[in-house]
Motif scaffolding. Structure first.
Motif: not given
Length: 145
Positions: A131-145
């Protein structure tokens, strides 16, 4: 360079030892190593912190304002009790993902309430250490928007 804070709350320092049937045998150090390896791959900075103290967690969140681009928070039991953590996240204005190793919705009723979710971008739960790796990718996706 994008900078993330991964913040862990009470009892997570005992991962791998405490209730392995629920939380698994992976230690917090193992998770940190996995996250740091992913950070290198993604060319991002990660600060990894843990505290059993609600006040210290709040201080860390306040200091993250204008320092980190996003935060991943496993607040442990404080998820279900801490209006103060919710207010700290809101005040820091840092995009946050709430994270849990176990599926809190499949557990005791009191774990179904989350104050953190009210101010989080999203919630990831039930995938264990991955879940930590999933969260890293998810927050990066959000921040990059």
């Amino acid at each position: 360079m994008t900078s993330l804070l991964i913040l862990n709350g009470p009892n997570l320092n005992l991962l791998g030892q405490r209730q392995p049937e629920i939380y698994g045998r992976t230690t917090l150090q193992d998770i940190e190593n996995q996250c740091l390896a992913l950070a290198v791959e993604l060319s991002i900075d990660i600060e990894f912190r843990q505290s059993n103290s609600e006040g210290e967690l709040i201080d860390i969140i306040h200091k993250s304002r204008n320092t980190h681009d996003g935060m991943i928070l496993n607040a442990g039991a404080y998820t279900h009790t801490s209006v103060a953590l919710m207010d700290a996240i809101s005040s820091a204005e840092i995009p946050t993902i709430e994270l849990h190793l176990s599926n809190i919705h499949a557990r005791e009723d009191f774990r179904h309430t989350s104050y953190i979710a009210r101010v989080a971008v999203g919630v990831i739960c039930g995938f264990g250490a991955y879940g930590y790796q999933m969260a890293i990718k998810a927050i990066l996706n959000h921040v990059d928007k």
